[in-house]
Enzyme design. Sequence first.
Site, PDB file in Angstrom:
ATOM      1  N   HIS A 121       6.972  -7.210 -18.672  1.00  0.00           N
ATOM      2  CA  HIS A 121       7.095  -6.372 -17.338  1.00  0.00           C
ATOM      3  C   HIS A 121       7.923  -5.127 -17.637  1.00  0.00           C
ATOM      4  O   HIS A 121       8.846  -4.688 -17.905  1.00  0.00           O
ATOM      5  CB  HIS A 121       7.844  -7.200 -16.421  1.00  0.00           C
ATOM      6  N   HIS A 154      -6.167   1.351 -16.066  1.00  0.00           N
ATOM      7  CA  HIS A 154      -7.293   1.061 -15.371  1.00  0.00           C
ATOM      8  C   HIS A 154      -8.428   1.552 -16.332  1.00  0.00           C
ATOM      9  O   HIS A 154      -8.108   2.509 -16.947  1.00  0.00           O
ATOM     10  CB  HIS A 154      -7.490   2.135 -13.985  1.00  0.00           C
ATOM     11  N   ASP A 173     -10.410  -5.955 -11.872  1.00  0.00           N
ATOM     12  CA  ASP A 173      -9.547  -5.656 -10.812  1.00  0.00           C
ATOM     13  C   ASP A 173     -10.523  -6.340  -9.387  1.00  0.00           C
ATOM     14  O   ASP A 173     -11.855  -6.379  -9.363  1.00  0.00           O
ATOM     15  CB  ASP A 173      -9.888  -4.022 -10.632  1.00  0.00           C
ATOM     16  N   GLY A 223      -0.314   7.015  -6.048  1.00  0.00           N
ATOM     17  CA  GLY A 223      -0.812   5.729  -5.364  1.00  0.00           C
ATOM     18  C   GLY A 223      -0.553   4.515  -6.113  1.00  0.00           C
ATOM     19  O   GLY A 223      -1.431   3.633  -5.906  1.00  0.00           O
ATOM     20  N   ASN A 253      -1.436   5.094 -12.995  1.00  0.00           N
ATOM     21  CA  ASN A 253      -0.884   5.684 -11.804  1.00  0.00           C
ATOM     22  C   ASN A 253       0.651   5.357 -11.823  1.00  0.00           C
ATOM     23  O   ASN A 253       0.982   4.329 -12.224  1.00  0.00           O
ATOM     24  CB  ASN A 253      -1.271   5.167 -10.615  1.00  0.00           C
ATOM     25  N   CYS A 266       2.897 -10.113 -13.191  1.00  0.00           N
ATOM     26  CA  CYS A 266       3.525 -11.554 -13.879  1.00  0.00           C
ATOM     27  C   CYS A 266       3.194 -12.515 -13.239  1.00  0.00           C
ATOM     28  O   CYS A 266       2.987 -13.552 -14.305  1.00  0.00           O
ATOM     29  CB  CYS A 266       5.088 -11.192 -13.578  1.00  0.00           C
ATOM     30  N   HIS A 292       3.936  -2.898 -12.009  1.00  0.00           N
ATOM     31  CA  HIS A 292       4.092  -3.574 -13.537  1.00  0.00           C
ATOM     32  C   HIS A 292       2.731  -2.644 -14.097  1.00  0.00           C
ATOM     33  O   HIS A 292       1.770  -2.884 -13.456  1.00  0.00           O
ATOM     34  CB  HIS A 292       3.799  -4.948 -13.355  1.00  0.00           C
ATOM     35  N   CYS A 300       6.627 -10.189  -8.898  1.00  0.00           N
ATOM     36  CA  CYS A 300       5.738  -9.367  -9.505  1.00  0.00           C
ATOM     37  C   CYS A 300       4.369 -10.014  -9.383  1.00  0.00           C
ATOM     38  O   CYS A 300       4.073 -10.997 -10.366  1.00  0.00           O
ATOM     39  CB  CYS A 300       6.151  -8.772 -10.795  1.00  0.00           C
ATOM     40  N   HIS A 335      -0.339  -0.811 -15.469  1.00  0.00           N
ATOM     41  CA  HIS A 335      -1.685  -1.423 -16.024  1.00  0.00           C
ATOM     42  C   HIS A 335      -2.488  -0.510 -16.309  1.00  0.00           C
ATOM     43  O   HIS A 335      -2.405   0.804 -15.631  1.00  0.00           O
ATOM     44  CB  HIS A 335      -1.992  -2.094 -14.904  1.00  0.00           C
TER      45      HIS A 335
HETATM   46  P1  5GP Z   1      -2.333   1.032  -8.728  1.00  0.00           P
HETATM   47  O1  5GP Z   1      -2.821   1.578  -7.424  1.00  0.00           O
HETATM   48  O2  5GP Z   1      -1.077   0.083  -8.822  1.00  0.00           O
HETATM   49  O3  5GP Z   1      -2.590   1.668 -10.097  1.00  0.00           O
HETATM   50  O4  5GP Z   1      -3.498  -0.309  -8.954  1.00  0.00           O
HETATM   51  C1  5GP Z   1      -3.284  -1.716  -8.631  1.00  0.00           C
HETATM   52  C2  5GP Z   1      -4.710  -2.333  -8.723  1.00  0.00           C
HETATM   53  O5  5GP Z   1      -4.504  -3.513  -8.724  1.00  0.00           O
HETATM   54  C3  5GP Z   1      -5.697  -2.029  -7.462  1.00  0.00           C
HETATM   55  O6  5GP Z   1      -6.931  -1.347  -7.963  1.00  0.00           O
HETATM   56  C4  5GP Z   1      -5.887  -3.329  -6.779  1.00  0.00           C
HETATM   57  O7  5GP Z   1      -7.186  -3.402  -6.493  1.00  0.00           O
HETATM   58  C5  5GP Z   1      -5.575  -4.234  -7.756  1.00  0.00           C
HETATM   59  N1  5GP Z   1      -4.997  -5.556  -7.540  1.00  0.00           N
HETATM   60  C6  5GP Z   1      -4.385  -5.716  -6.566  1.00  0.00           C
HETATM   61  N2  5GP Z   1      -4.126  -7.055  -6.195  1.00  0.00           N
HETATM   62  C7  5GP Z   1      -4.976  -7.704  -7.216  1.00  0.00           C
HETATM   63  C8  5GP Z   1      -4.918  -9.163  -7.311  1.00  0.00           C
HETATM   64  O8  5GP Z   1      -4.428  -9.894  -6.899  1.00  0.00           O
HETATM   65  N3  5GP Z   1      -5.916  -9.439  -8.581  1.00  0.00           N
HETATM   66  C9  5GP Z   1      -6.393  -8.380  -9.060  1.00  0.00           C
HETATM   67  N4  5GP Z   1      -7.457  -8.916  -9.931  1.00  0.00           N
HETATM   68  N5  5GP Z   1      -6.555  -6.859  -8.927  1.00  0.00           N
HETATM   69  C10 5GP Z   1      -5.545  -6.642  -7.926  1.00  0.00           C
HETATM   70 ZN    ZN Z   2       5.513  -7.805 -13.646  1.00  0.00          ZN
END
Ligand code: 5GP
Ligand code: ZN
Length: 113
Positions: free
Chosen positions: A45, A101, A29, A92, A86, A6, A97, A3, A99
Site C-alpha cells: 500500500h 493506468h 478497470d 482526479g 494520477n 488492498c 493506493h 483500501c 496504480h
Molecule cells: P484514479 O482516478 O484513482 O486514477 O483511478 C481509479 C480507477 O479505479 C478508476 O479508473 C476506476 O474505474 C477504477 N475502479 C474503481 N473501483 C474499482 C473496482 O472496484 N474494481 C476495479 N477493477 N476498478 C475500479
Molecule cells: Zn491499499
Amino acid sequence: MSCLFCRIIAGEIPATKVAETEQFIAFRDITPQAPLHVLIVPRKHISTLNDLTPSDDALVGAMTREAAAIAKAHGYDTSGYRTVFNCNQDAGQAVFHIHLHLLAGRSLAWPPG
Ligand code: 5GP
Ligand code: ZN
C-alpha cells in the site's frame, strides 16, 4: 481494511486479473475508458506518487515494463498506448493506493482533459 485496492489484492473483492507477480497485480478497470484499460497495482500500500521512496524504484520500473508487456500481448505495442499515474485532486485520483493506468485500443487525445 478500508483500501479498495488492498481488498482486491487480498481477494476480498473480485477483479479480472490479467497478470500478477510477487510485487504487483494487474486487473481490468471496472469502468474502462478504452478497449483495453488495465490497472497495475503494487501489493504494497502506497497512497500517492508523493509517497514513493528510492526503495520503490525497482517496483515502479517493473510495473512500467509490465504495462508495456500487456500492451504488446494485446497487439498495441506498435499502434500505441498510454500509461498514467494520477496524483491527488487536480489529476482526479479517486483510489489512494497507487496504480498505473494502461489505456489502449483507440486514439487518445492530447492534452488530456
Ligand atoms: P484514479 O482516478 O484513482 O486514477 O483511478 C481509479 C480507477 O479505479 C478508476 O479508473 C476506476 O474505474 C477504477 N475502479 C474503481 N473501483 C474499482 C473496482 O472496484 N474494481 C476495479 N477493477 N476498478 C475500479
Ligand atoms: Zn491499499
